[in-house]
Scaffold this motif. Sequence first.
Motif, PDB file in Angstrom:
ATOM      1  N   PHE A 126       0.844  -1.187   0.000  1.00 18.67           N
ATOM      2  CA  PHE A 126       0.000   0.000   0.000  1.00 18.67           C
ATOM      3  C   PHE A 126       0.886   1.246   0.000  1.00 18.67           C
ATOM      4  N   GLN A 127       0.440   2.250  -0.734  1.00 19.37           N
ATOM      5  CA  GLN A 127       1.152   3.518  -0.802  1.00 19.37           C
ATOM      6  C   GLN A 127       0.288   4.576  -0.115  1.00 19.37           C
ATOM      7  N   ILE A 128       0.746   5.084   1.021  1.00 18.99           N
ATOM      8  CA  ILE A 128       0.042   6.154   1.718  1.00 18.99           C
ATOM      9  C   ILE A 128       0.906   7.397   1.583  1.00 18.99           C
ATOM     10  N   THR A 129       0.468   8.308   0.751  1.00 19.53           N
ATOM     11  CA  THR A 129       1.274   9.475   0.408  1.00 19.53           C
ATOM     12  C   THR A 129       0.529  10.765   0.716  1.00 19.53           C
ATOM     13  N   SER A 130       1.240  11.861   0.686  1.00 20.03           N
ATOM     14  CA  SER A 130       0.587  13.155   0.821  1.00 20.03           C
ATOM     15  C   SER A 130      -0.326  13.367  -0.384  1.00 20.03           C
ATOM     16  N   ARG A 131      -1.331  14.205  -0.234  1.00 22.30           N
ATOM     17  CA  ARG A 131      -2.344  14.396  -1.259  1.00 22.30           C
ATOM     18  C   ARG A 131      -1.732  14.766  -2.608  1.00 22.30           C
ATOM     19  N   ASN A 132      -2.150  14.026  -3.643  1.00 18.85           N
ATOM     20  CA  ASN A 132      -1.734  14.240  -5.035  1.00 18.85           C
ATOM     21  C   ASN A 132      -0.253  13.967  -5.285  1.00 18.85           C
ATOM     22  N   SER A 133       0.398  13.245  -4.405  1.00 24.71           N
ATOM     23  CA  SER A 133       1.802  12.895  -4.622  1.00 24.71           C
ATOM     24  C   SER A 133       1.899  11.757  -5.629  1.00 24.71           C
ATOM     25  N   THR A 134       2.989  11.744  -6.391  1.00 22.31           N
ATOM     26  CA  THR A 134       3.246  10.664  -7.357  1.00 22.31           C
ATOM     27  C   THR A 134       4.330   9.721  -6.858  1.00 22.31           C
TER      28      THR A 134
ATOM     29  N   ILE B 231      -4.396   7.062  -0.261  1.00 24.69           N
ATOM     30  CA  ILE B 231      -3.988   5.676  -0.096  1.00 24.69           C
ATOM     31  C   ILE B 231      -4.270   4.929  -1.392  1.00 24.69           C
ATOM     32  N   THR B 232      -3.291   4.178  -1.873  1.00 25.55           N
ATOM     33  CA  THR B 232      -3.415   3.439  -3.123  1.00 25.55           C
ATOM     34  C   THR B 232      -3.122   1.970  -2.885  1.00 25.55           C
ATOM     35  N   ALA B 233      -4.015   1.128  -3.384  1.00 26.05           N
ATOM     36  CA  ALA B 233      -3.838  -0.323  -3.285  1.00 26.05           C
ATOM     37  C   ALA B 233      -3.679  -0.910  -4.682  1.00 26.05           C
ATOM     38  N   VAL B 234      -2.822  -1.915  -4.796  1.00 28.54           N
ATOM     39  CA  VAL B 234      -2.573  -2.592  -6.077  1.00 28.54           C
ATOM     40  C   VAL B 234      -2.731  -4.092  -5.877  1.00 28.54           C
ATOM     41  N   VAL B 235      -3.444  -4.737  -6.812  1.00 30.29           N
ATOM     42  CA  VAL B 235      -3.675  -6.174  -6.746  1.00 30.29           C
ATOM     43  C   VAL B 235      -3.381  -6.787  -8.104  1.00 30.29           C
ATOM     44  N   SER B 236      -2.628  -7.896  -8.126  1.00 24.70           N
ATOM     45  CA  SER B 236      -2.380  -8.659  -9.351  1.00 24.70           C
ATOM     46  C   SER B 236      -3.280  -9.893  -9.333  1.00 24.70           C
ATOM     47  N   VAL B 237      -4.143  -9.997 -10.342  1.00 24.77           N
ATOM     48  CA  VAL B 237      -5.138 -11.080 -10.374  1.00 24.77           C
ATOM     49  C   VAL B 237      -4.963 -11.923 -11.642  1.00 24.77           C
ATOM     50  N   LYS B 238      -5.080 -13.217 -11.476  1.00 18.59           N
ATOM     51  CA  LYS B 238      -4.982 -14.150 -12.597  1.00 18.59           C
ATOM     52  C   LYS B 238      -6.371 -14.729 -12.850  1.00 18.59           C
ATOM     53  N   PHE B 239      -6.906 -14.456 -14.048  1.00 18.79           N
ATOM     54  CA  PHE B 239      -8.245 -14.909 -14.429  1.00 18.79           C
ATOM     55  C   PHE B 239      -8.160 -16.065 -15.411  1.00 18.79           C
ATOM     56  N   ALA B 240      -9.079 -17.016 -15.282  1.00 23.90           N
ATOM     57  CA  ALA B 240      -9.223 -18.054 -16.277  1.00 23.90           C
ATOM     58  C   ALA B 240      -9.892 -17.459 -17.515  1.00 23.90           C
TER      59      ALA B 240
END
Length: 248
Positions: free
Chosen positions: A212-220, A237-246
């Motif tokens: 998770f990336q918790i950064t100041s507002r509008n930070s890159t 707060i930004t969350a990233v998920v890698s998903v494998k689909f059939a």
Amino acid sequence: MHDSSSSRSFPQLFAGLAALSIALVVSSYMNSRAIRNIRRPDDALSVTGSAKRPIRADYVIWRMSISSQQPTPQTAYQELKTRTERVQQYLKEQQVPDNTITLSSIDTSTIPEVINGRETGKTLAYRLNQRFEIRSNDIERIAKLSQQSTELINEGIPLISEQPEYLYTQLAKLRVEMVAEATKDAKARAEAIAKSTGNRVGSVQSAQTGVFQITSRNSTEVSNSGIYDTSSIEKDITAVVSVKFAMD
């Protein structure tokens, strides 16, 4: 008779035509297998999805310290005690509850006499240090107080104020919601890709949550190990998920 003569006259031509026919048959066979392979039930598509939300800190930690330096430990302690009482009085005047303030044990160190770069074994002074820590949900009050604490310095108190740490205490619950949103985003991306190839997205085969990336507002700003910004009240707060689909 003419046909037999033509066959003898152009052996390379007929051999080439025969090879071409075989190649076309083999190519058609391989293409038909490739199309079937794309649609096999065990085929999968891996996609990364993300979700982002604005959050506001709901807890603050503010640390500061004062010190005293005198020729004897007794006089240093008396001076530090007087300064500590003044800081406590100041915090009370600013309506900071006593139960939010913690005082550490007093740190003591000595100042040795040094002549020509060498210590003589004589102690010139004793230095005492007292640390304060304030933990509160009153973000605005403590943020303002940390900025105006120079009033104590103007009184002659050697105050060292640290940057307040602004935290968000509902992360455990929010992480679950963010992962769900990121997974939904991953499925939408997978469906867009599948549509362009004429396939359909099936069930989830596996999923892996990133940091998770918790950064100041509008930070890159981004880090492979994750970020937890404590310097700002308003955050993202930004969350990233890698998903494998059939693939159906």
